[in-house]
Scaffold this active site. Structure first.
Site, short mmCIF file in Angstrom:
data_model
loop_
_atom_site.label_atom_id
_atom_site.label_comp_id
_atom_site.label_asym_id
_atom_site.label_seq_id
_atom_site.Cartn_x
_atom_site.Cartn_y
_atom_site.Cartn_z
N CYS A 134 100.63 -51.94 -24.57
CA CYS A 134 99.55 -51.61 -25.69
C CYS A 134 100.30 -51.51 -26.91
O CYS A 134 101.02 -50.52 -27.36
CB CYS A 134 99.11 -50.24 -25.20
SG CYS A 134 97.57 -49.76 -26.44
N CYS A 137 99.03 -48.50 -29.23
CA CYS A 137 99.40 -47.29 -28.60
C CYS A 137 100.94 -46.97 -29.08
O CYS A 137 101.02 -46.07 -29.68
CB CYS A 137 99.48 -47.23 -27.01
SG CYS A 137 97.98 -47.73 -26.40
N ASP A 138 101.84 -48.06 -29.13
CA ASP A 138 103.08 -48.03 -29.24
C ASP A 138 104.00 -48.62 -30.20
O ASP A 138 105.10 -48.63 -30.40
CB ASP A 138 103.93 -48.14 -27.72
CG ASP A 138 103.43 -47.22 -26.67
OD1 ASP A 138 102.93 -46.16 -26.85
OD2 ASP A 138 103.29 -47.78 -25.47
#
Length: 307
Positions: A134, A137-138
Protein backbone atom coordinates in the site's frame (compact mmCIF):
# COMPACT_ATOMS: atom_id res chain seq x y z
CA UNK A 1 -34.05 -20.23 23.19
CA UNK A 2 -30.84 -19.02 21.52
CA UNK A 3 -30.46 -15.28 21.08
CA UNK A 4 -31.25 -13.80 17.70
CA UNK A 5 -29.07 -10.70 17.29
CA UNK A 6 -30.29 -7.59 15.52
CA UNK A 7 -26.98 -7.56 13.67
CA UNK A 8 -24.10 -9.95 13.16
CA UNK A 9 -20.91 -8.46 11.79
CA UNK A 10 -18.49 -10.82 10.07
CA UNK A 11 -15.01 -9.35 10.41
CA UNK A 12 -13.41 -7.20 13.08
CA UNK A 13 -11.59 -4.67 10.94
CA UNK A 14 -12.35 -0.93 10.69
CA UNK A 15 -15.56 -1.48 8.69
CA UNK A 16 -16.79 -4.20 11.02
CA UNK A 17 -16.14 -2.42 14.29
CA UNK A 18 -17.54 0.87 12.99
CA UNK A 19 -20.75 -0.95 12.05
CA UNK A 20 -20.77 -2.54 15.51
CA UNK A 21 -20.24 0.85 17.19
CA UNK A 22 -23.03 2.59 15.28
CA UNK A 23 -25.44 -0.30 15.76
CA UNK A 24 -24.70 -0.68 19.47
CA UNK A 25 -25.14 3.07 20.05
CA UNK A 26 -28.54 2.71 18.41
CA UNK A 27 -29.30 0.04 21.03
CA UNK A 28 -29.29 -2.85 18.58
CA UNK A 29 -27.93 -6.16 19.82
CA UNK A 30 -24.66 -6.73 17.95
CA UNK A 31 -22.30 -9.68 17.63
CA UNK A 32 -18.92 -9.34 15.92
CA UNK A 33 -17.35 -12.55 14.62
CA UNK A 34 -13.59 -12.23 14.13
CA UNK A 35 -11.34 -15.23 13.54
CA UNK A 36 -8.01 -13.63 14.55
CA UNK A 37 -7.78 -10.23 16.26
CA UNK A 38 -9.21 -6.75 15.97
CA UNK A 39 -8.08 -4.69 13.02
CA UNK A 40 -8.00 -7.22 10.20
CA UNK A 41 -5.41 -6.33 7.52
CA UNK A 42 -5.02 -2.94 9.19
CA UNK A 43 -3.45 -4.63 12.22
CA UNK A 44 -0.45 -5.59 10.06
CA UNK A 45 0.32 -1.95 9.19
CA UNK A 46 3.21 -0.63 11.23
CA UNK A 47 2.33 3.06 10.95
CA UNK A 48 -0.89 4.73 9.79
CA UNK A 49 -0.50 8.43 9.05
CA UNK A 50 -3.56 9.04 6.88
CA UNK A 51 -6.35 8.36 9.38
CA UNK A 52 -7.67 11.60 10.93
CA UNK A 53 -7.30 12.33 14.61
CA UNK A 54 -3.85 10.89 15.29
CA UNK A 55 -1.42 13.73 14.65
CA UNK A 56 1.61 11.53 15.34
CA UNK A 57 0.22 8.53 13.45
CA UNK A 58 -0.76 5.21 15.02
CA UNK A 59 0.06 1.57 14.40
CA UNK A 60 -2.72 -0.56 12.92
CA UNK A 61 -2.86 -3.06 15.77
CA UNK A 62 -3.46 -0.35 18.36
CA UNK A 63 -6.05 1.38 16.19
CA UNK A 64 -7.88 -1.92 15.75
CA UNK A 65 -7.97 -2.46 19.52
CA UNK A 66 -9.29 1.05 20.06
CA UNK A 67 -12.07 0.46 17.53
CA UNK A 68 -13.03 -2.78 19.27
CA UNK A 69 -13.10 -1.09 22.67
CA UNK A 70 -15.26 1.74 21.32
CA UNK A 71 -17.87 -0.70 20.02
CA UNK A 72 -17.82 -2.86 23.15
CA UNK A 73 -18.24 0.23 25.35
CA UNK A 74 -21.79 0.48 23.97
CA UNK A 75 -22.57 -3.22 24.30
CA UNK A 76 -21.28 -4.90 21.15
CA UNK A 77 -20.10 -8.46 21.80
CA UNK A 78 -17.03 -10.01 20.16
CA UNK A 79 -16.73 -13.73 19.55
CA UNK A 80 -13.41 -15.11 18.32
CA UNK A 81 -14.74 -17.56 15.78
CA UNK A 82 -14.26 -18.59 12.18
CA UNK A 83 -17.37 -18.69 10.02
CA UNK A 84 -17.68 -21.94 8.07
CA UNK A 85 -21.09 -21.64 6.42
CA UNK A 86 -23.77 -18.98 5.96
CA UNK A 87 -27.47 -19.07 5.14
CA UNK A 88 -28.43 -15.50 4.39
CA UNK A 89 -31.80 -15.65 2.67
CA UNK A 90 -34.96 -15.20 4.73
CA UNK A 91 -35.61 -12.94 7.69
CA UNK A 92 -33.34 -14.86 10.06
CA UNK A 93 -29.74 -15.31 8.89
CA UNK A 94 -27.83 -18.34 10.21
CA UNK A 95 -24.06 -18.65 10.52
CA UNK A 96 -22.22 -21.87 11.36
CA UNK A 97 -18.91 -21.12 13.09
CA UNK A 98 -16.09 -22.76 15.01
CA UNK A 99 -17.84 -21.61 18.21
CA UNK A 100 -21.34 -22.77 17.33
CA UNK A 101 -24.34 -21.50 15.39
CA UNK A 102 -25.37 -17.83 15.54
CA UNK A 103 -28.46 -16.14 14.16
CA UNK A 104 -29.20 -12.55 13.27
CA UNK A 105 -31.83 -10.40 11.60
CA UNK A 106 -29.20 -8.52 9.60
CA UNK A 107 -25.64 -9.33 8.60
CA UNK A 108 -22.80 -6.95 7.75
CA UNK A 109 -20.02 -8.65 5.81
CA UNK A 110 -16.70 -6.94 6.50
CA UNK A 111 -14.28 -9.74 5.71
CA UNK A 112 -11.91 -7.51 3.73
CA UNK A 113 -9.44 -8.32 0.98
CA UNK A 114 -5.81 -9.33 1.05
CA UNK A 115 -3.06 -8.15 -1.30
CA UNK A 116 -1.97 -10.78 -3.80
CA UNK A 117 1.67 -11.67 -3.07
CA UNK A 118 4.27 -12.23 -5.76
CA UNK A 119 5.24 -15.57 -4.28
CA UNK A 120 8.97 -14.76 -4.29
CA UNK A 121 11.03 -16.50 -1.58
CA UNK A 122 11.47 -14.30 1.49
CA UNK A 123 8.59 -11.99 0.58
CA UNK A 124 6.50 -12.73 3.66
CA UNK A 125 9.43 -12.27 6.06
CA UNK A 126 10.21 -8.83 4.59
CA UNK A 127 6.70 -7.37 4.85
CA UNK A 128 7.15 -4.04 6.62
CA UNK A 129 10.93 -4.25 6.13
CA UNK A 130 11.06 -3.11 2.53
CA UNK A 131 8.15 -5.08 1.09
CA UNK A 132 4.81 -3.24 1.03
CA UNK A 133 1.39 -3.50 -0.58
CA UNK A 134 0.00 0.00 0.00
CA UNK A 135 1.77 3.11 -1.27
CA UNK A 136 -0.76 5.42 0.38
CA UNK A 137 -0.04 3.73 3.72
CA UNK A 138 3.74 3.34 3.63
CA UNK A 139 5.08 5.55 0.85
CA UNK A 140 6.06 8.37 3.19
CA UNK A 141 8.82 6.19 4.70
CA UNK A 142 10.70 6.39 1.39
CA UNK A 143 11.07 10.13 0.96
CA UNK A 144 14.26 10.76 -0.97
CA UNK A 145 14.92 7.03 -1.49
CA UNK A 146 14.68 4.55 -4.37
CA UNK A 147 11.61 2.34 -4.64
CA UNK A 148 10.10 -0.12 -7.08
CA UNK A 149 6.45 -0.70 -7.95
CA UNK A 150 5.36 -4.05 -9.39
CA UNK A 151 2.30 -4.22 -11.64
CA UNK A 152 0.77 -2.69 -14.73
CA UNK A 153 -2.82 -1.87 -13.82
CA UNK A 154 -4.46 1.28 -12.49
CA UNK A 155 -3.40 0.64 -8.90
CA UNK A 156 0.26 0.14 -9.82
CA UNK A 157 0.27 3.21 -12.06
CA UNK A 158 -1.38 5.35 -9.37
CA UNK A 159 1.11 4.06 -6.79
CA UNK A 160 4.07 4.86 -9.04
CA UNK A 161 2.75 8.35 -9.72
CA UNK A 162 2.15 9.00 -6.04
CA UNK A 163 5.58 7.69 -5.07
CA UNK A 164 7.26 9.80 -7.78
CA UNK A 165 6.35 12.87 -5.72
CA UNK A 166 8.03 11.41 -2.62
CA UNK A 167 10.88 9.12 -3.63
CA UNK A 168 14.08 10.12 -5.41
CA UNK A 169 13.68 7.27 -7.91
CA UNK A 170 10.77 5.01 -8.88
CA UNK A 171 11.15 1.84 -10.95
CA UNK A 172 7.90 0.54 -12.45
CA UNK A 173 8.28 -3.18 -13.10
CA UNK A 174 5.80 -4.86 -15.44
CA UNK A 175 5.86 -8.28 -17.08
CA UNK A 176 4.53 -6.88 -20.37
CA UNK A 177 5.80 -4.16 -22.72
CA UNK A 178 2.98 -1.70 -22.01
CA UNK A 179 0.72 -0.76 -19.10
CA UNK A 180 -2.79 -2.14 -18.70
CA UNK A 181 -3.68 1.02 -16.78
CA UNK A 182 -6.11 3.48 -18.31
CA UNK A 183 -4.59 6.17 -20.55
CA UNK A 184 -5.02 8.91 -17.97
CA UNK A 185 -1.94 7.57 -16.14
CA UNK A 186 0.34 7.15 -19.14
CA UNK A 187 1.35 10.73 -19.95
CA UNK A 188 2.08 11.80 -16.32
CA UNK A 189 4.19 8.69 -15.73
CA UNK A 190 6.11 9.14 -18.97
CA UNK A 191 6.71 12.79 -18.09
CA UNK A 192 7.92 12.12 -14.54
CA UNK A 193 11.73 12.55 -14.65
CA UNK A 194 12.37 10.12 -11.79
CA UNK A 195 10.23 7.21 -13.09
CA UNK A 196 12.01 4.44 -14.99
CA UNK A 197 10.09 1.59 -16.67
CA UNK A 198 11.35 -1.99 -16.43
CA UNK A 199 9.35 -3.65 -19.21
CA UNK A 200 9.01 -7.40 -19.79
CA UNK A 201 10.38 -8.03 -16.31
CA UNK A 202 9.50 -10.09 -13.27
CA UNK A 203 11.15 -10.32 -9.85
CA UNK A 204 13.03 -13.58 -9.38
CA UNK A 205 14.62 -12.81 -6.00
CA UNK A 206 14.72 -10.27 -3.18
CA UNK A 207 18.10 -9.04 -1.93
CA UNK A 208 18.19 -8.34 1.78
CA UNK A 209 20.04 -8.40 5.07
CA UNK A 210 17.62 -7.54 7.86
CA UNK A 211 15.57 -5.53 5.33
CA UNK A 212 15.26 -5.19 1.56
CA UNK A 213 18.30 -3.85 -0.28
CA UNK A 214 17.41 -4.67 -3.88
CA UNK A 215 15.76 -6.96 -6.43
CA UNK A 216 16.85 -9.44 -9.06
CA UNK A 217 14.89 -8.91 -12.27
CA UNK A 218 14.34 -11.50 -14.96
CA UNK A 219 13.60 -10.57 -18.58
CA UNK A 220 10.60 -12.71 -19.58
CA UNK A 221 11.69 -12.76 -23.24
CA UNK A 222 15.41 -13.54 -22.95
CA UNK A 223 15.63 -15.05 -19.48
CA UNK A 224 18.51 -12.72 -18.68
CA UNK A 225 18.73 -11.50 -15.08
CA UNK A 226 20.03 -8.26 -13.61
CA UNK A 227 20.31 -6.64 -10.19
CA UNK A 228 18.33 -3.55 -9.22
CA UNK A 229 19.22 -1.66 -6.05
CA UNK A 230 16.27 -0.12 -4.17
CA UNK A 231 15.16 0.58 -0.62
CA UNK A 232 11.59 -0.67 -0.92
CA UNK A 233 9.19 -2.45 -3.24
CA UNK A 234 5.44 -1.88 -3.50
CA UNK A 235 3.58 -4.88 -4.88
CA UNK A 236 0.40 -3.96 -6.72
CA UNK A 237 -0.72 -7.03 -8.63
CA UNK A 238 -4.28 -7.14 -7.34
CA UNK A 239 -6.16 -8.10 -4.21
CA UNK A 240 -8.07 -11.23 -3.22
CA UNK A 241 -11.40 -10.51 -1.49
CA UNK A 242 -12.42 -12.90 1.29
CA UNK A 243 -15.72 -13.88 -0.32
CA UNK A 244 -15.52 -17.62 -0.94
CA UNK A 245 -18.11 -18.19 1.83
CA UNK A 246 -20.65 -16.09 -0.05
CA UNK A 247 -20.12 -17.34 -3.60
CA UNK A 248 -23.41 -19.25 -3.68
CA UNK A 249 -25.33 -16.70 -1.62
CA UNK A 250 -24.59 -13.25 -3.03
CA UNK A 251 -23.85 -11.58 -6.34
CA UNK A 252 -20.10 -11.14 -6.86
CA UNK A 253 -18.28 -9.28 -9.61
CA UNK A 254 -15.69 -10.87 -11.91
CA UNK A 255 -12.91 -10.24 -9.39
CA UNK A 256 -14.85 -11.85 -6.56
CA UNK A 257 -15.91 -8.67 -4.72
CA UNK A 258 -19.45 -8.46 -3.35
CA UNK A 259 -21.62 -6.32 -5.60
CA UNK A 260 -22.80 -3.47 -3.37
CA UNK A 261 -23.01 0.25 -4.13
CA UNK A 262 -22.55 3.19 -1.75
CA UNK A 263 -25.61 2.04 0.21
CA UNK A 264 -23.66 -1.17 1.04
CA UNK A 265 -26.79 -3.19 0.20
CA UNK A 266 -26.08 -6.56 -1.40
CA UNK A 267 -28.26 -8.73 -3.60
CA UNK A 268 -30.05 -10.16 -0.52
CA UNK A 269 -32.32 -8.10 1.76
CA UNK A 270 -30.86 -7.50 5.21
CA UNK A 271 -27.32 -8.32 4.12
CA UNK A 272 -24.74 -5.53 3.72
CA UNK A 273 -21.11 -5.44 2.56
CA UNK A 274 -18.73 -2.89 4.07
CA UNK A 275 -15.08 -2.09 3.52
CA UNK A 276 -12.60 -3.69 1.15
CA UNK A 277 -14.85 -6.68 0.45
CA UNK A 278 -17.32 -4.71 -1.69
CA UNK A 279 -17.08 -3.17 -5.14
CA UNK A 280 -15.61 0.31 -4.69
CA UNK A 281 -13.05 2.73 -6.10
CA UNK A 282 -10.88 3.35 -3.04
CA UNK A 283 -9.95 0.84 -0.35
CA UNK A 284 -8.56 2.66 2.68
CA UNK A 285 -9.21 2.62 6.43
CA UNK A 286 -11.21 5.85 6.21
CA UNK A 287 -13.51 4.52 3.45
CA UNK A 288 -14.03 1.26 5.35
CA UNK A 289 -15.10 3.22 8.42
CA UNK A 290 -17.53 5.20 6.28
CA UNK A 291 -19.03 1.98 4.90
CA UNK A 292 -19.59 0.66 8.42
CA UNK A 293 -21.65 3.71 9.36
CA UNK A 294 -23.64 3.60 6.11
CA UNK A 295 -24.41 -0.10 6.53
CA UNK A 296 -26.01 0.53 9.92
CA UNK A 297 -28.15 3.36 8.51
CA UNK A 298 -29.68 1.03 5.94
CA UNK A 299 -29.80 -1.92 8.33
CA UNK A 300 -31.92 0.15 10.70
CA UNK A 301 -34.27 0.97 7.84
CA UNK A 302 -34.51 -2.72 6.99
CA UNK A 303 -35.17 -3.71 10.61
CA UNK A 304 -37.91 -1.08 10.97
CA UNK A 305 -39.70 -2.53 7.95
CA UNK A 306 -39.19 -6.21 8.87
CA UNK A 307 -39.82 -6.55 12.57
Amino acid sequence: MEQIYDMIVIGGGPAGYTAALYAARSELSVLVLEKLSAGGQMALTEQIDNYPGFEGGIDGFTLGEKMQQSAERFGAVTELAEVYKVRLSGKIKTLDTSEGVFQGRTVVIATGASPRPLGVPGEEALVGNGVHYCAACDGAFYRGKAVAVVGGGNSAAADALSLSRIAEKVYLIHRRDSLRATKVYHAPLMAAPNVEFCWNSTISALRHTDRLTGLRLRDVQTGKERELACDGVFISVGRAPATELFRNELELDRSGYIVANESTRTSLPGVFAAGDVRTKALRQVVTAVSDGAVAVHYAEEYLAENR
